[in-house]
Design a protein around this motif. Structure first.
Motif, PDB file in Angstrom:
ATOM      1  N   UNK A  40       1.286  -0.860  -0.124  1.00  0.00           N
ATOM      2  CA  UNK A  40       0.122   0.193   0.100  1.00  0.00           C
ATOM      3  C   UNK A  40       0.632   1.688   0.215  1.00  0.00           C
ATOM      4  N   UNK A  41      -0.018   2.023  -1.248  1.00  0.00           N
ATOM      5  CA  UNK A  41       1.288   3.330  -1.023  1.00  0.00           C
ATOM      6  C   UNK A  41       0.464   4.447  -0.475  1.00  0.00           C
ATOM      7  N   UNK A  42       0.167   5.456  -0.297  1.00  0.00           N
ATOM      8  CA  UNK A  42      -0.253   6.558   0.047  1.00  0.00           C
ATOM      9  C   UNK A  42       0.247   8.055  -1.122  1.00  0.00           C
ATOM     10  N   UNK A  43      -0.907   8.888  -1.133  1.00  0.00           N
ATOM     11  CA  UNK A  43      -0.541  10.197  -1.930  1.00  0.00           C
ATOM     12  C   UNK A  43      -1.304  11.198  -1.238  1.00  0.00           C
ATOM     13  N   UNK A  44      -1.051  12.452  -1.620  1.00  0.00           N
ATOM     14  CA  UNK A  44      -2.351  13.554  -1.471  1.00  0.00           C
ATOM     15  C   UNK A  44      -3.577  13.758  -2.440  1.00  0.00           C
ATOM     16  N   UNK A  45      -4.428  13.918  -2.515  1.00  0.00           N
ATOM     17  CA  UNK A  45      -5.701  14.687  -3.036  1.00  0.00           C
ATOM     18  C   UNK A  45      -5.859  15.679  -2.434  1.00  0.00           C
ATOM     19  N   UNK A  46      -7.107  16.230  -3.656  1.00  0.00           N
ATOM     20  CA  UNK A  46      -6.830  17.718  -3.482  1.00  0.00           C
ATOM     21  C   UNK A  46      -8.037  17.881  -2.327  1.00  0.00           C
ATOM     22  N   UNK A  47      -7.329  19.216  -1.729  1.00  0.00           N
ATOM     23  CA  UNK A  47      -8.363  19.662  -1.075  1.00  0.00           C
ATOM     24  C   UNK A  47      -7.983  21.371  -0.479  1.00  0.00           C
ATOM     25  N   UNK A  48      -8.329  21.973  -2.137  1.00  0.00           N
ATOM     26  CA  UNK A  48      -7.567  23.218  -2.275  1.00  0.00           C
ATOM     27  C   UNK A  48      -7.873  24.381  -0.839  1.00  0.00           C
ATOM     28  N   UNK A  49      -8.760  23.914   0.678  1.00  0.00           N
ATOM     29  CA  UNK A  49      -8.383  24.977   1.647  1.00  0.00           C
ATOM     30  C   UNK A  49      -7.211  24.701   2.174  1.00  0.00           C
ATOM     31  N   UNK A  50      -6.883  23.155   2.089  1.00  0.00           N
ATOM     32  CA  UNK A  50      -5.375  23.260   2.950  1.00  0.00           C
ATOM     33  C   UNK A  50      -4.703  22.436   1.743  1.00  0.00           C
ATOM     34  N   UNK A  51      -4.082  22.822   0.797  1.00  0.00           N
ATOM     35  CA  UNK A  51      -3.904  22.605  -0.267  1.00  0.00           C
ATOM     36  C   UNK A  51      -2.472  22.166  -0.084  1.00  0.00           C
ATOM     37  N   UNK A  52      -2.115  20.510  -0.467  1.00  0.00           N
ATOM     38  CA  UNK A  52      -0.566  20.408  -0.237  1.00  0.00           C
ATOM     39  C   UNK A  52       0.397  20.684  -1.572  1.00  0.00           C
ATOM     40  N   UNK A  53      -0.107  21.548  -2.779  1.00  0.00           N
ATOM     41  CA  UNK A  53       0.284  21.856  -3.663  1.00  0.00           C
ATOM     42  C   UNK A  53      -0.130  22.989  -4.467  1.00  0.00           C
ATOM     43  N   UNK A  54       0.427  24.613  -3.047  1.00  0.00           N
ATOM     44  CA  UNK A  54       0.290  25.576  -2.683  1.00  0.00           C
ATOM     45  C   UNK A  54      -0.689  26.209  -4.055  1.00  0.00           C
ATOM     46  N   UNK A  55      -1.923  26.173  -4.416  1.00  0.00           N
ATOM     47  CA  UNK A  55      -2.840  25.857  -5.464  1.00  0.00           C
ATOM     48  C   UNK A  55      -3.755  27.333  -4.538  1.00  0.00           C
ATOM     49  N   UNK A  56      -4.101  28.236  -5.619  1.00  0.00           N
ATOM     50  CA  UNK A  56      -4.636  28.967  -5.695  1.00  0.00           C
ATOM     51  C   UNK A  56      -6.551  28.656  -6.267  1.00  0.00           C
ATOM     52  N   UNK A  57      -6.283  28.136  -6.898  1.00  0.00           N
ATOM     53  CA  UNK A  57      -7.199  27.692  -7.492  1.00  0.00           C
ATOM     54  C   UNK A  57      -8.190  26.426  -7.459  1.00  0.00           C
ATOM     55  N   UNK A  58      -9.369  26.227  -7.561  1.00  0.00           N
ATOM     56  CA  UNK A  58      -9.887  24.736  -8.278  1.00  0.00           C
ATOM     57  C   UNK A  58      -8.951  24.289  -9.118  1.00  0.00           C
TER      58      UNK A  58
END
Length: 439
Positions: free
Chosen positions: A171-189
């Motif tokens: 089993x391997x885990x990754x980060x899914x999308x969650x804009x309010x607490x973005x792991x990807x420094x994103x500012x838009x959906x």
């Protein structure tokens, strides 16, 4: 001997028996003070002393059709009078009718259902099917996820419950999308979707595509916070799975059968998986049941090869009768349409109004009857509300006779799909009052 339907007892006696003999899940046992629930009807439940609660928890977000729907309870009783159990190898009309109703809600090229006892073993068997289909081992899933408490399902889970239980392999885990607490420094959906997909592809490449059997996702992560996928994300995951020969499993255990205002949550996201897992809302948990809806391509592999899996209670007649009745009642009574209308016209707008009023609310998100109120100590920093404050909120909601689910720094607003406008208004008054105490 006390009859199981003896209602002359008290809350004190029920709690005494519980504390003496019942071992509770996900709990330190010594300090428990469980709520007594004796009966229910629709969106309300009550205890042995007549105290009634408005149920905006749907128990464990599974009571989509509400407490004690008469069509479903009658169907269970009728089936019990005819045949209470039958081996899974036998053919049984009720089982066939239940499977027929489920595949009628699935996309084209899904004609077979493997029945399980619940959502966890549905995910367990979907993982088994993916591994057998691909000849590969690894399963990718997100950190913000919950897939059940059996061997592989709990290790596929991303939250803290995985850590004491990491006994399954691959089993391997990754980060899914969650804009309010973005792991990807994103500012838009759109940025969040694009960057989350890039992150997943790099993980696939780093792990080696030829080693990966499946990507397992909750269509809408529930326990993790009602995280609606941003535009293009699920379609992008589908494309990555196609590119690298990976099976896509969508976990609809919590999100399926009306919770989002659709029969399957993925119907709103331009994606068709290879395997669909379900439980909870398919019969509102009246009898334990779950299953995997299997694409024709994967099912055909076992036409001449033995599927190495099975359960004594797979397709149990009482569970099957409850599915048939629940599915028919939901269709005949417009229950899924009601959930969609409530979310769009009543519950969603009311929760957004609360967000305008209470600075403690950082974000409101959801659809249908599947909503989260994310609570923060500071809107600018988005610091989550402290556990002690969340415990007080839960206590204050209960004191006002509202059954609520609080998870981390969130209130999950998840009434049955049959909820009325007036019941939403009643609950919103309680949320408003309790959040106002913290101003």
């Amino acid at each position: 001997m006390i009859a199981v339907n003896d209602r002359t007892t008290s809350n004190e006696r029920v709690i005494g028996l519980d504390r003496a003999h019942v071992f509770h899940s996900w709990s330190a046992q010594a300090g428990l003070a469980p709520l007594v629930i004796t009966g229910g009807s629709g969106c309300r439940a009550w205890d042995d002393e007549g105290t009634a609660y408005l149920d905006f928890s749907s128990q464990l977000i599974n009571l989509n059709i509400g407490h004690q729907h008469p069509v479903v309870t009658a169907a269970i009783a009728e089936q019990a009078a005819v045949l209470t159990t039958v081996a899974p190898a036998a053919a049984n009309l009720t089982r066939g009718e239940a499977a027929k109703r489920i595949v009628a809600r699935a996309p084209e090229r899904f004609e077979k259902v493997f029945f399980t006892n619940g959502g966890a073993d549905a995910n367990e068997n979907a993982i088994r099917l993916a591994r057998l289909h691909t000849g590969r081992d690894k399963v990718l899933s997100t950190y913000r996820s919950y897939h059940g408490n059996t061997g592989a399902a709990i290790v596929a889970t991303g939250d803290w419950r995985r850590m004491p239980n990491e006994f399954a392999r691959g089993h391997v885990h990754f980060w899914g999308p969650y804009l309010y607490r973005s792991e990807f420094w994103a500012t838009t959906p759109e940025q969040e979707s694009e960057r989350a997909l890039q992150h997943l592809e790099r993980l696939i490449q780093g792990e080696g595509p030829a080693t990966i059997a499946a990507v397992l996702l909750e269509t809408v992560p529930g326990t993790a916070g009602i995280l609606l996928p941003p535009p293009g994300y699920l379609a992008g995951v589908r494309e990555l799975c196609d590119r690298y020969g990976i099976v896509l499993i969508l976990d609809e255990v919590m999100a399926g059968f009306g919770r989002t205002g659709r029969w399957f949550a993925f119907d709103g996201y331009d994606v068709v998986p290879d395997l669909i897992t379900f439980a909870k809302g398919v019969n509102s948990g009246y009898v334990p049941v779950g299953g995997v809806v299997i694409s024709d391509e994967i099912a055909a592999e076992f036409d001449d090869v033995v599927f190495p899996g099975g359960l004594t209670y797979s397709g149990h007649p009482l569970a099957m009768a409850s599915i048939v009745a629940a599915q028919d009642a939901m269709a005949n009574e417009g229950i899924v349409d009601n959930a969609a209308r409530i979310g769009a016209d009543v519950l969603g707008p009311a929760l957004h109004e609360l967000a305008q009023k209470h600075p403690i609310i950082g974000e409101v998100r959801g659809e249908g009857v599947f909503w989260a109120i994310e609570l923060v100590a500071d809107r600018q920093t988005r610091e989550p509300l402290a556990p002690a404050v969340m415990a007080r909120i839960k206590s204050e909601l209960m004191a006002r006779r509202l059954l609520a689910i609080t998870q981390d720094n969130r209130i999950h607003v998840v009434p049955p799909c049959i909820v009325t406008d007036d019941e939403v208004a009643e609950a919103v008054v309680v949320y408003d009052e309790v959040l106002g105490l913290l101003a």
